[in-house]
Structures are given as structure tokens and as C-alpha cells.
Enzyme design. Structure first.
Site, mmCIF file in Angstrom:
data_model
loop_
_atom_site.group_PDB
_atom_site.id
_atom_site.type_symbol
_atom_site.label_atom_id
_atom_site.label_comp_id
_atom_site.label_asym_id
_atom_site.label_seq_id
_atom_site.Cartn_x
_atom_site.Cartn_y
_atom_site.Cartn_z
ATOM 1 C CG HIS A 163 -2.062 -0.946 1.106
ATOM 2 N ND1 HIS A 163 -2.671 -1.513 2.188
ATOM 3 C CD2 HIS A 163 -2.722 -1.416 0.011
ATOM 4 C CE1 HIS A 163 -3.656 -2.288 1.783
ATOM 5 N NE2 HIS A 163 -3.715 -2.252 0.468
ATOM 6 N N GLY A 216 -3.339 -2.016 -7.694
ATOM 7 C CA GLY A 216 -4.300 -2.801 -6.914
ATOM 8 C C GLY A 216 -5.740 -2.340 -7.059
ATOM 9 C CG ASP A 261 -5.469 -5.773 -4.903
ATOM 10 O OD1 ASP A 261 -4.223 -5.741 -4.870
ATOM 11 O OD2 ASP A 261 -6.179 -4.931 -4.317
ATOM 12 C CG ASP A 290 -1.284 2.050 6.083
ATOM 13 O OD1 ASP A 290 -1.278 1.820 7.308
ATOM 14 O OD2 ASP A 290 -1.241 3.195 5.614
ATOM 15 C CG HIS A 297 -7.999 -1.635 -3.174
ATOM 16 N ND1 HIS A 297 -7.395 -0.527 -2.638
ATOM 17 C CD2 HIS A 297 -7.028 -2.565 -3.279
ATOM 18 C CE1 HIS A 297 -6.119 -0.775 -2.424
ATOM 19 N NE2 HIS A 297 -5.867 -2.011 -2.808
ATOM 20 C CG ASP A 336 -10.803 -5.139 -4.873
ATOM 21 O OD1 ASP A 336 -11.833 -5.809 -5.063
ATOM 22 O OD2 ASP A 336 -10.639 -3.993 -5.312
ATOM 23 N NE ARG A 373 -13.064 -16.987 0.422
ATOM 24 C CZ ARG A 373 -13.079 -17.670 -0.713
ATOM 25 N NH1 ARG A 373 -12.376 -17.262 -1.755
ATOM 26 N NH2 ARG A 373 -13.786 -18.760 -0.851
#
Length: 158
Positions: A15, A72, A77, A97, A104, A107, A113
Site C-alpha cells: 500500500h 491494486g 489485486d 497499511d 479497495h 479486494d 483469502r
């Protein structure tokens, strides 16, 4: 490259408020990273390429190619998640961060996940990234065990 070392595909993501930390980590570990395939999202990729090119120029060696995905929030992402689903990524170093809300966030959560689902090595802070790159397993063939989801895929939906 040492014949005993296994080339890996390493994804590097950060980030905005953590990009400098990731660049510093890459700068410190560039001698290990140049033997691997690197994938980065957007701006992070440009910053990683720059530090690798500078170090490689000083060492008179060829910098690795860095595959740059979209930023991203612009779909990078999801692109990275697809590569993980296709088992084309071995390690994700993602310095996110925790103090700054991201537009997002869903995302990011989906990407993490997918990492858990496919059981790939995931470092979300520098300490973990340091442990990963210094592990004996970093230099070996390593095939993560992935849970068998065939029962889920074949379930009957009424």
C-alpha cells in the site's frame, strides 16, 4: 544461480504508506531476489524495478524481469489472485497499511483469502518477510498442500 536453489515466483505488493518499507526490504534482499521471477502491482513494480536495476548496475549483473500488473485498486489485486489460483505464484510479500482504510479493502481481503485457500506463503509485514527469505525452504522445491475442495465443487444445490 546455485543448482540446489529452486527458482520461485514472488509477488511483491505494498500500500502507498508501505511502499518505502517494501523498497527498503527489496534493496536489502536484492541479491536473493534477482534469482527469482517477480510479480508486482502497479506503482510498486516501478519502484522495485528501479531499486533492482540500480543494485544490479553497481554489481555488473543483469536485473530480473519484473512483471507489472495493474495498480491494486484498478484490478491488480484480482490479476494477482488469478495467478495464485492458477498456481503461478509461490510467495506473496504484501506490506499492507493497517492504519489507513483502503478504497479497495474488499479486494485486499479477497486476495488474502485466495492465499489462504491455495496455501501459499504470505508475509504481511517485514518481520515475516525476513523469516521467509532466510528460511531453508526458500531455497528448496516446496509444494504446498492444498485442501481437496472436490466435495464442495461437486455439491448438489437444490
Amino acid at each position: 544461480m546455485n543448482k540446489n536453489k529452486k527458482k520461485k515466483t514472488i509477488a511483491l505488493v505494498a500500500h502507498d504508506n508501505r511502499k518505502a518499507d517494501l523498497v527498503d526490504w527489496v534493496d536489502y534482499n536484492w541479491k536473493e531476489l534477482i534469482f527469482h521471477d517477480l510479480v508486482c502491482t502497479g506503482t510498486t513494480g516501478a519502484m522495485v524495478e528501479k531499486v533492482l536495476q540500480e543494485n544490479c548496475m553497481l554489481a555488473n549483473t543483469v536485473p530480473p524481469q519484473v512483471t507489472r500488473l495493474k495498480s491494486g485498486p484498478l484490478g491488480g489485486d484480482q490479476q494477482l489472485g488469478a495467478l495464485i489460483c492458477e498456481q503461478k505464484v509461490d510467495i506473496l510479500i504484501f506490506l499492507w497499511d493497517p492504519m489507513q482504510p483502503q478504497p479497495h479493502d474488499v479486494d485486499v481481503k479477497a486476495l488474502l483469502r485466495i492465499c489462504a485457500l491455495y496455501n501459499i506463503v504470505t508475509a504481511t509485514n517485514r518481520s515475516t518477510a525476513d523469516f521467509v527469505i532466510s528460511s531453508e525452504l526458500f531455497h528448496q522445491e516446496y509444494k504446498p498442500l492444498v485442501k481437496d475442495y472436490s466435495a464442495y465443487i461437486k455439491r448438489v444445490i437444490s
